[in-house]
Design an enzyme around this catalytic site. Structure first.
Site, PDB file in Angstrom:
ATOM      1  N   ASP A  99       0.850  -1.192   0.000  1.00 30.22           N
ATOM      2  CA  ASP A  99       0.000   0.000   0.000  1.00 30.22           C
ATOM      3  C   ASP A  99       0.888   1.245   0.000  1.00 30.22           C
ATOM      4  O   ASP A  99       1.659   1.461   0.940  1.00 30.22           O
ATOM      5  CB  ASP A  99      -0.869  -0.051   1.269  1.00 30.22           C
ATOM      6  CG  ASP A  99      -1.785   1.135   1.414  1.00 30.22           C
ATOM      7  OD1 ASP A  99      -1.673   2.105   0.648  1.00 30.22           O
ATOM      8  OD2 ASP A  99      -2.609   1.096   2.348  1.00 30.22           O
ATOM      9  N   ILE A 100       0.759   2.070  -1.022  1.00 30.68           N
ATOM     10  CA  ILE A 100       1.656   3.227  -1.177  1.00 30.68           C
ATOM     11  C   ILE A 100       1.475   4.247  -0.048  1.00 30.68           C
ATOM     12  O   ILE A 100       2.408   4.995   0.255  1.00 30.68           O
ATOM     13  CB  ILE A 100       1.462   3.871  -2.576  1.00 30.68           C
ATOM     14  CG1 ILE A 100       2.698   4.679  -2.966  1.00 30.68           C
ATOM     15  CG2 ILE A 100       0.182   4.700  -2.642  1.00 30.68           C
ATOM     16  CD1 ILE A 100       2.749   5.056  -4.438  1.00 30.68           C
ATOM     17  N   VAL A 150      -6.224   4.072  -5.928  1.00 30.18           N
ATOM     18  CA  VAL A 150      -5.136   4.621  -5.109  1.00 30.18           C
ATOM     19  C   VAL A 150      -5.435   6.070  -4.707  1.00 30.18           C
ATOM     20  O   VAL A 150      -5.058   6.512  -3.608  1.00 30.18           O
ATOM     21  CB  VAL A 150      -3.782   4.468  -5.853  1.00 30.18           C
ATOM     22  CG1 VAL A 150      -3.672   5.355  -7.065  1.00 30.18           C
ATOM     23  CG2 VAL A 150      -2.619   4.680  -4.902  1.00 30.18           C
ATOM     24  N   ASP A 151      -6.118   6.793  -5.566  1.00 30.26           N
ATOM     25  CA  ASP A 151      -6.507   8.186  -5.291  1.00 30.26           C
ATOM     26  C   ASP A 151      -7.353   8.252  -4.011  1.00 30.26           C
ATOM     27  O   ASP A 151      -7.074   9.055  -3.094  1.00 30.26           O
ATOM     28  CB  ASP A 151      -7.312   8.693  -6.502  1.00 30.26           C
ATOM     29  CG  ASP A 151      -7.448  10.192  -6.581  1.00 30.26           C
ATOM     30  OD1 ASP A 151      -6.929  10.883  -5.691  1.00 30.26           O
ATOM     31  OD2 ASP A 151      -8.076  10.676  -7.539  1.00 30.26           O
ATOM     32  N   SER A 165      -2.458   4.197 -14.205  1.00 34.57           N
ATOM     33  CA  SER A 165      -3.396   3.836 -15.298  1.00 34.57           C
ATOM     34  C   SER A 165      -3.777   2.357 -15.374  1.00 34.57           C
ATOM     35  O   SER A 165      -4.580   1.991 -16.231  1.00 34.57           O
ATOM     36  CB  SER A 165      -2.873   4.267 -16.687  1.00 34.57           C
ATOM     37  OG  SER A 165      -3.033   5.648 -16.880  1.00 34.57           O
TER      38      SER A 165
HETATM   39  P1  ADP Z   1      -5.989   4.588 -12.665  1.00 29.33           P
HETATM   40  O1  ADP Z   1      -7.283   5.339 -12.759  1.00 29.33           O
HETATM   41  O2  ADP Z   1      -4.779   5.422 -13.032  1.00 29.33           O
HETATM   42  O3  ADP Z   1      -6.037   3.271 -13.379  1.00 29.33           O
HETATM   43  P2  ADP Z   1      -6.262   3.222 -10.083  1.00 29.33           P
HETATM   44  O4  ADP Z   1      -6.140   3.798  -8.721  1.00 29.33           O
HETATM   45  O5  ADP Z   1      -7.582   2.620 -10.475  1.00 29.33           O
HETATM   46  O6  ADP Z   1      -5.790   4.366 -11.090  1.00 29.33           O
HETATM   47  O7  ADP Z   1      -5.180   2.096 -10.278  1.00 29.33           O
HETATM   48  C1  ADP Z   1      -3.799   2.331 -10.435  1.00 29.33           C
HETATM   49  C2  ADP Z   1      -3.037   1.244  -9.717  1.00 29.33           C
HETATM   50  O8  ADP Z   1      -3.022   1.543  -8.313  1.00 29.33           O
HETATM   51  C3  ADP Z   1      -3.646  -0.155  -9.845  1.00 29.33           C
HETATM   52  O9  ADP Z   1      -2.623  -1.071 -10.216  1.00 29.33           O
HETATM   53  C4  ADP Z   1      -4.166  -0.465  -8.437  1.00 29.33           C
HETATM   54  O10 ADP Z   1      -4.033  -1.849  -8.140  1.00 29.33           O
HETATM   55  C5  ADP Z   1      -3.211   0.337  -7.598  1.00 29.33           C
HETATM   56  N1  ADP Z   1      -3.630   0.681  -6.236  1.00 29.33           N
HETATM   57  C6  ADP Z   1      -4.874   0.769  -5.708  1.00 29.33           C
HETATM   58  N2  ADP Z   1      -4.802   1.101  -4.398  1.00 29.33           N
HETATM   59  C7  ADP Z   1      -3.490   1.227  -4.087  1.00 29.33           C
HETATM   60  C8  ADP Z   1      -2.740   1.533  -2.906  1.00 29.33           C
HETATM   61  N3  ADP Z   1      -3.341   1.806  -1.747  1.00 29.33           N
HETATM   62  N4  ADP Z   1      -1.369   1.553  -2.984  1.00 29.33           N
HETATM   63  C9  ADP Z   1      -0.746   1.307  -4.147  1.00 29.33           C
HETATM   64  N5  ADP Z   1      -1.379   1.015  -5.295  1.00 29.33           N
HETATM   65  C10 ADP Z   1      -2.733   0.975  -5.267  1.00 29.33           C
END
Ligand code: ADP
Length: 176
Positions: A11-12, A34-35, A122
């Site tokens: 988790d970032i 992730v947003d 993305s």
């Molecule tokens: P986008 O709209 O750019 O595709 P997303 O958030 O849907 O953005 O996904 C981008 C990447 O972030 C995906 O590979 C997803 O698995 C990942 N992701 C989601 N939550 C987290 C998190 N808490 N930490 C790191 N990566 C995450």
């Protein structure tokens, strides 16, 4: 000191680095994936700064990047970049995704950031094919490092899902 590339599964929002990168949308007003996790964990200070940026420049175009506080996150800053929505690959997606990584790293240098963590931009809601997205991310970051040697200490790729982690491990030739 040469820039290190690191691969992390997790988790970032838990990363103790100068800046984490958000895969934002062009409104800068938050979203899912992730947003959502970054805004939930970092608290309202991040959105407040996003709104200020919106009021000045009207959001953030695809491939561009903006910087805010990290709020309550362990990271001092969040760099928000807007990845391309995958539309089949002939709408400039590759260049736009590459721009995300390059513009984010340029902004990082301007702020004296030496440790930074990227999510797999993305590859979630925006449906960019994961293997190709990993190749673009790694190639762009390597080129940036070559063009700006010894400026950044560590660049981490943080993979939330097993598939991305496996792809990055292979492409970075990690022997773990
Ligand atoms: P986008 O709209 O750019 O595709 P997303 O958030 O849907 O953005 O996904 C981008 C990447 O972030 C995906 O590979 C997803 O698995 C990942 N992701 C989601 N939550 C987290 C998190 N808490 N930490 C790191 N990566 C995450």
């Amino acid at each position: 000191m040469a820039t290190q590339l690191a691969l992390v599964r997790g988790d970032i929002t838990r990363m103790h680095v100068d800046a984490i990168v958000n895969a934002a949308n062009s409104s800068l007003l938050g979203g899912g994936g992730v947003d959502g996790a970054i805004h939930r964990t970092g608290g309202p200070a991040i959105l407040e700064e996003c709104v200020k940026i919106r009021n000045i420049q009207g959001g953030c175009a695809t491939g561009e990047a903006v910087i805010t506080t990290g709020g309550k996150l362990p990271a001092r800053y969040v760099i928000h970049t807007v990845g391309p929505v995958w539309q089949g690959g002939d709408k400039g997606e590759r260049d736009l995704l590459s721009n995300c990584y390059r513009n984010t790293l340029t902004l990082a240098l301007e702020h004296g950031i030496t440790t930074i963590a990227f999510p797999n931009i993305s590859t979630g809601i925006y449906r960019y094919p994961k293997e190709e997205a990993a190749a673009v991310a790694i190639e762009t970051v390597r080129k940036f490092i070559a063009a700006h040697p010894d400026r950044i200490a560590t660049i981490s790729f943080v993979c939330f899902d097993e598939e991305n982690y496996g792809l990055y491990k292979k492409q970075l030739s990690y022997a773990i």
